[in-house]
Every structure is written in structure tokens, then in C-alpha cells.
Design a protein around this motif. Structure first.
Motif: not given
Length: 667
Positions: A43-44, A72-80, A130-142
Motif C-alpha cells: 500500500a505504501l 494512520n490513526i492506529s499509529t499517529d504516523k503521517v502516511i502522505t 483491504a490494507v488501504m482501508e485499514c491504514i486510512s480508517t483504522g478498521v481492523a484488518i480482519r
């Protein structure tokens, strides 16, 4: 000298006799979770390879406006950082307008083949989506992979079939043209499935304005790979671009799923032209548990669905009603289940709950601060220090009269209350502002059938919750909005009857002054300088309220002046009180069972009679419309004629369809 331990011995684990345990025995003793983190490298890599910006004509064009920070609200890191267009969307609208004729008039079979190609590309790149949705919205990957992605693929297949059948099945309908779609900050893939896909299948060109742009941009990129014609799907970034979209004259319909009531009001007030609108506020569902149900299954389902997507989607359970006789047993079992839920990085498969939007966390904390007297229990999990996380919380013994009961708070918060009889449970659910859905848990068939008829919600699940099916029609109710959620009704939502009468005033633009004044208190009527009525020519008439089928005088001795667009006094209307409003609501609630229980034929006869009476006095209606709005008399007459035509158009549906659109019962 210390002895070197073998590799298979754990130095910090001992048994009762003081002997060191092997690694295998230590694992079985602790049964601790191991990290199973999904890689986000693909994704990155996609993000870094793209020049992100507005998507139009099958390519991204970085704007010249402000930079939108994506975190990424799960890590508070700026994606882009994504450059926005700064409110200039002329190129996007131009591309959609150029593609509109070709896409809407395209043969249904060819359009179906395009959607099928998109479906296959989504399946090929499902993990990336799925990974893009996960890192963007914080929803669990499963949940992104197993639920949201699966629902998107299922919906694409379903409406691929409807695109093929659009000509014979909905031959009397045509597409709106250009549809603007507003997506919330959570569950982007689910909302793409519910709004973007059916709009494309209906032959519309779609302009998407997402709160979380990365999943939408990736989906648009997959559409390019699938060969979707340029201009059919566009994506705009930023709040300024969204405001410009709402005021554009070329938009023929607005569809959106929004996170708050204030956001819905802001969107409606931003519209500059009268167009069809289908908006909904993301709410939560309810659950009713009877003592004769399978308590274990109900608790397991609640623990899964209440915190699905961190409790921020429409099928997440927010309120639970448990019968008094099994209340203690239910709460004890629920406490055991919730205490074991794990909160952490959304990319980790071993975590049950991912991150939560910061605004939702603030709302939950404020509500808990005001309700410290309520019993509660939480998960024992310790979330990471970095990121936006909320511990799953359950409030017990919440009274339905408490303000927190009816608040649509998104996030991992569940409110539990008790009830005695089925009638009481139905009354509590029907008086809720959230009309998304409700699950009924009972083993008594007669009770289940009774409640499915009485509950005024979009979907009723029986001994299950949150089951999604693209072919199942449903519709939000109450304050949640008017969004359709499946079936042919959802396809028709993005279409209009070919013979539907449309108003064509000389100037269709909405007067912004009328929008600002709508719904706000006006100045009470003051004595006029000249007589309102000449007693020698006419009798002074007192306007009354129409409540319960009769004209009734207001309990308030205050009237408000009604003026035309030029300031001329047209008359005075009574200032209704809270009692008048309560009487009107009670009259509507009393009449609802009888009106909804009538056959379609009987309702059609009443509406035909209404059309006859309107036609008899259409000159009076046209004159009042012209005076009130400042338009020409011919415009007022056209509006009356259009209303009559629309009344007649509803009759075939009433006489042939015994089911109200959107009603669903799932077993």
C-alpha cells in the motif's frame, strides 16, 4: 558459574517444583497472543508511486490548493500529503459531462461487461484494497478483508447483473446524469458498494467526495485498469472541492452518508439548486433479547457486532434491550466476553478492535463524564500509547429517558437496558431516533412474527445481526435518513422515470436568503398601520392549525406575519407551542397503523380524491405560490400541474406492490 540453559528452555518460567519449563509448555501455560501483523509495504509503495490528487479523465491531477495530511490513526504516523484543488473542480465536472451521454446511452450488456471487469480487478487487488482501508480508517484488518471487501465484491457482481437487466426490467426509467456521492471517514469500501456501484450500474457518471481519500483513489485506479471509460468515475479531494461540488449546476443528484446531524444540515444548506437528495446519518442498530432465547449466542453476536469497525457503522449495535428475567445472566456473560477483547494496531490480525476516530472518542468521554452514576465495565486490554484508541465500554441499567440512550455516538460503546413485555420493547425501539435496524432474539415463532410487523426500522434480523446481502432491499428510517441499501430499489434510487414531470422554472437556483431563514423563528405579528381586512367587504378570518384531521386553535395567543418576497403582508399564522407539536405527533402515531394497514388500492383511491380536490382549486394554489415565492403565476400553475401528475404516477405502484419499499425481514 551459571549453567547455560538449553535452547528449548524458558529462563523466566518455572513450574511448581522450581524447574524451568520448555518453550512449548510455557506457551500452553500462558496461551498468550502472538503478533500477526499484516504488511502495509504494498500500500505504501502504491502511494509513493502516484502523484496523488483529484481523479478525472482516468488520471490523477495534483491540485494547487492546500495540502491534505493523511494520517494512520492506529499509529499517529503521517502516511502522505495530498494537494487539493482548492475549490476548482471545473475539469472534473467537464469530464463527467462529456462522458455522461456515452455512458448513460450505452447498451446494458456493454455496461455490465465494464462492471464485471471492475469486479475482477477488485478481486485481484483485494488485499491491497483491504490494507488501504485499514491504514486510512483504522478498521481492523480482519474486518476489512473478510467483511467490507467481500461485501464490495458481492455488490459489484449483483449490480453487474442489474446493468445487464436494466433495459427490460427498468425500461421506463433513465439515469439522472451526474451524481455526487459523499463518503464518511469510516467504512469507505462499504459505502462505495452501497452508493457508487449502483449509481454506475444505473448509467450515471459519479463524482466522489471522500473523507478518507486513499481507498477511493485506489478504487478509481482499479477502474482505470479495468477499462472504465474516462470521466465515468471521478474523485475530488478536500472540503473546498466538496463545497464547490454542491453548488455546481451540472449535478443532477446528491447521495451521501455522513457522520453527524450537523454535517447533514451543513450539506443541505450548501445546495444551490433543487435536486434529488438521498442523505443518511451513520447510526447504530438495536438488539432485543428475550428470556427464551439462546443467551450464549446472543452475547457472542453482540460482542462481535457491537464493536464491528470500532462501532462506527450502521449495523454496529448501540442499544441492547434484555428481558428482566434473564438480565443478570446476560450481563454476567457479556462482561466475561468483553473483558477478553483486544484493542490495538488495526493491521494486527490478533486484535479484535482497531482505532477509533478522535472526534468519536471525545464524544464518548464527554458522555461518560456526565453519566458517572451508571454501572459500566470495560475490556481489560491495554491499547498502544501511540494512536487513537477507545476501550470497549458497556453501560448497564440505562434508562430510555436518559439523553445518552438516544444519542447516536459512534465508537465502541454499548448501552444496555431491561424491559418486561414485548410491547414495552417495541415502544422503546420505535421511539428511537435511530431507525437503521434491530435484531430480535427469541425461540418463539409467534412472538418473532409479531415484532417483525411492529418494529419501525429498516431491517429486522431474527436470531442474528448485521447480515448483509446485496439483493436484500432495506431502507433507513426515522432521523437516520432515507438511504436505500440493496436490491432493485437501490438501483431505481439512482434513476428517474422517463415520463416523470419536472419543474423548469426560468431560474432554478435556490434563493440563499430563503435557505438561511428556513426553520428559524420569525418576528411576532405586530399591529399594522393599515387594516388587514375591510370589515365592510370581508370577515376577519382566524387561521388555525390542522391536527388530527381537524382545524384546531393554537394554545398560544401569538401569531406571526407571513410576507411575500416583496414584503407584502399575506396574512398571519398561529405560533404553535410544544403542546401543539406533541398533539400532532400523537395524532400521526395513532393514525399510522391504520394507514399503513390499508391495501394499496384503498390508499390509491384516497390519493386520487386528493388530486381531484387540488385540481378543483388549482388557480388558488397557483396564486398563493406566486405570491409567496415571487415567481410568475404560470410558474405556480406549472408546479400545481406537476404535483397532480406525480400523484397519478404513484398509483400503479400502490395498487400492484403490497410491500413498502425498503422493508426487510431477515431470518
Amino acid at each position: 558459574m551459571n549453567k547455560q540453559l538449553p535452547d528449548n528452555i524458558m529462563a523466566n518460567e518455572e513450574d511448581q517444583n522450581g524447574h524451568f519449563l520448555s518453550k512449548e509448555k510455557a506457551i500452553f501455560k500462558n496461551l498468550a497472543y502472538s503478533s500477526a501483523k499484516e504488511s502495509d509495504s504494498a500500500a505504501l509503495a502504491w502511494i509513493s508511486s502516484q502523484k496523488l490528487g483529484d481523479f478525472a479523465m482516468n488520471k490523477m491531477s495534483p491540485g494547487t490548493g492546500e495540502m491534505l495530511k493523511v494520517t494512520n490513526i492506529s499509529t499517529d504516523k503521517v502516511i502522505t500529503h495530498i494537494p487539493t484543488s482548492g475549490g476548482s473542480i471545473s475539469e472534473v465536472v467537464k469530464s463527467a459531462r462529456e462522458a455522461k451521454e456515452g455512458w448513460s446511452k450505452m447498451q446494458g450488456h456493454i455496461r455490465a461487461r465494464h462492471l464485471y471487469s471492475v469486479t475482477r480487478e477488485v478481486q485481484k487487488q483485494g488485499k491491497l484494497l483491504a490494507v488501504m482501508e485499514c491504514i486510512s480508517t483504522g478498521v481492523a484488518i480482519r474486518e476489512c478483508k473478510n467483511v467490507m471487501l467481500a461485501h464490495l465484491v458481492q455488490t459489484l457482481y449483483h449490480f453487474t447483473g442489474w446493468a445487464e437487466l436494466s433495459s427490460p426490467e427498468v425500461k421506463d426509467c433513465q439515469s439522472h446524469g451526474i451524481v455526487a456521492v459523499l463518503l464518511p471517514e469510516v467504512a469507505t469500501l462499504t459505502q462505495i458498494a452501497q452508493q457508487v456501484v449502483p449509481a454506475l450500474a444505473a448509467g450515471n457518471c459519479v463524482i466522489v467526495s471522500p473523507a478518507a481519500p486513499l481507498p477511493a483513489l485506489l478504487f478509481a485506479g482499479l477502474c482505470v485498469t479495468a477499462g472504465l471509460p474516462p470521466g465515468v468515475l471521478s474523485v475530488i479531494i478536500g472540503d473546498e472541492a466538496r463545497q464547490a461540488l454542491l453548488s455546481d449546476r451540472n449535478i443532477a443528484m446528491l447521495s451521501g452518508s455522513l457522520s453527524s446531524k450537523e454535517e447533514c444540515k451543513s450539506i443541505v444548506n450548501s445546495l444551490q439548486y433543487p435536486i434529488p437528495v438521498s442523505l443518511c446519518q451513520v447510526g447504530k442498530s438495536s438488539m432485543i433479547v428475550f428470556s427464551n432465547s439462546d443467551i450464549e449466542s446472543a452475547v457472542d453476536c453482540l460482542a462481535d457486532k457491537a464493536f464491528y469497525a470500532s462501532g462506527q457503522t450502521y449495523d454496529s449495535v448501540g442499544k441492547v434491550l434484555v428481558q428482566t428475567s434473564c438480565y443478570e445472566k446476560f450481563c454476567k456473560r457479556l462482561k466475561e466476553k468483553v473483558s477478553k477483547l483486544r484493542v490495538g494496531d488495526a493491521l494486527d490480525h490478533s486484535n479484535d478492535i482497531g482505532a477509533t476516530a478522535s472526534d468519536n472518542i471525545t464524544a464518548i468521554k464527554d458522555a461518560l463524564t456526565l453519566n458517572t452514576h451508571l454501572s459500566q465495565f470495560k475490556s481489560t486490554s491495554t491499547p498502544p500509547s501511540d494512536g487513537s484508541f477507545q476501550i470497549p465500554t458497556v453501560l448497564l441499567d440505562v434508562q430510555p429517558s436518559n439523553d445518552i440512550w438516544d444519542e447516536a455516538m459512534l465508537g465502541p460503546l454499548v448501552k444496555v437496558a431491561s424491559f418486561r413485555t414485548a410491547k414495552e420493547a417495541v415502544a422503546i425501539v420505535n421511539h428511537s431516533k435511530q431507525g437503521v435496524g434491530c435484531s430480535v432474539w427469541s425461540e418463539k415463532n409467534s412472538l418473532i412474527m409479531q415484532l417483525t410487523k411492529q418494529l419501525n426500522v429498516g431491517t429486522v434480523w431474527v436470531n442474528c445481526h448485521g447480515i448483509t446481502e446485496s439483493s436484500r432491499p432495506s431502507q433507513y428510517r426515522s432521523c437516520t435518513g432515507s438511504m436505500q441499501c440493496g436490491g432493485v430499489d437501490l438501483l431505481k434510487l439512482y434513476m428517474t422515470p422517463s415520463a416523470a414531470p419536472r419543474l423548469s422554472f426560468s431560474d432554478d437556483k435556490i434563493d440563499p436568503n430563503l435557505v438561511k431563514k428556513f426553520g428559524k423563528a420569525s418576528t411576532p405579528a405586530l399591529p399594522l398601520d393599515k387594516p388587514a381586512v375591510d370589515p365592510e367587504e370581508s370577515v376577519n378570518r382566524t387561521i388555525k392549525l390542522f391536527i388530527g384531521g381537524a382545524l384546531k386553535r393554537s394554545a398560544n395567543d401569538s401569531y406571526r406575519t407571513v410576507r411575500s418576497s416583496t414584503g407584502t403582508v399575506l396574512g398571519s399564522l398561529p405560533d404553535a407551542t410544544k403542546k401543539d407539536i406533541r398533539d400532532a405527533v400523537e395524532a400521526a402515531a395513532k393514525a399510522f397503523p391504520g394507514w399503513s394497514g390499508k391495501s394499496g388500492f384503498n390508499r390509491s383511491q384516497i390519493l386520487y380524491f386528493l388530486a381531484e380536490n387540488i385540481c378543483r382549486r388549482k388557480e388558488d394554489f397557483a396564486e398563493v405560490i406566486a405570491q409567496s415565492t415571487g415567481r410568475k403565476y404560470d410558474d405556480g400553475m406549472q408546479e400545481v400541474d406537476t404535483s397532480l401528475q406525480r400523484l397519478f404516477m404513484q398509483q400503479p405502484g400502490l395498487t400492484s406492490s403490497p410491500r413498502p419499499p425498503g422493508s426487510t425481514r431477515t431470518l
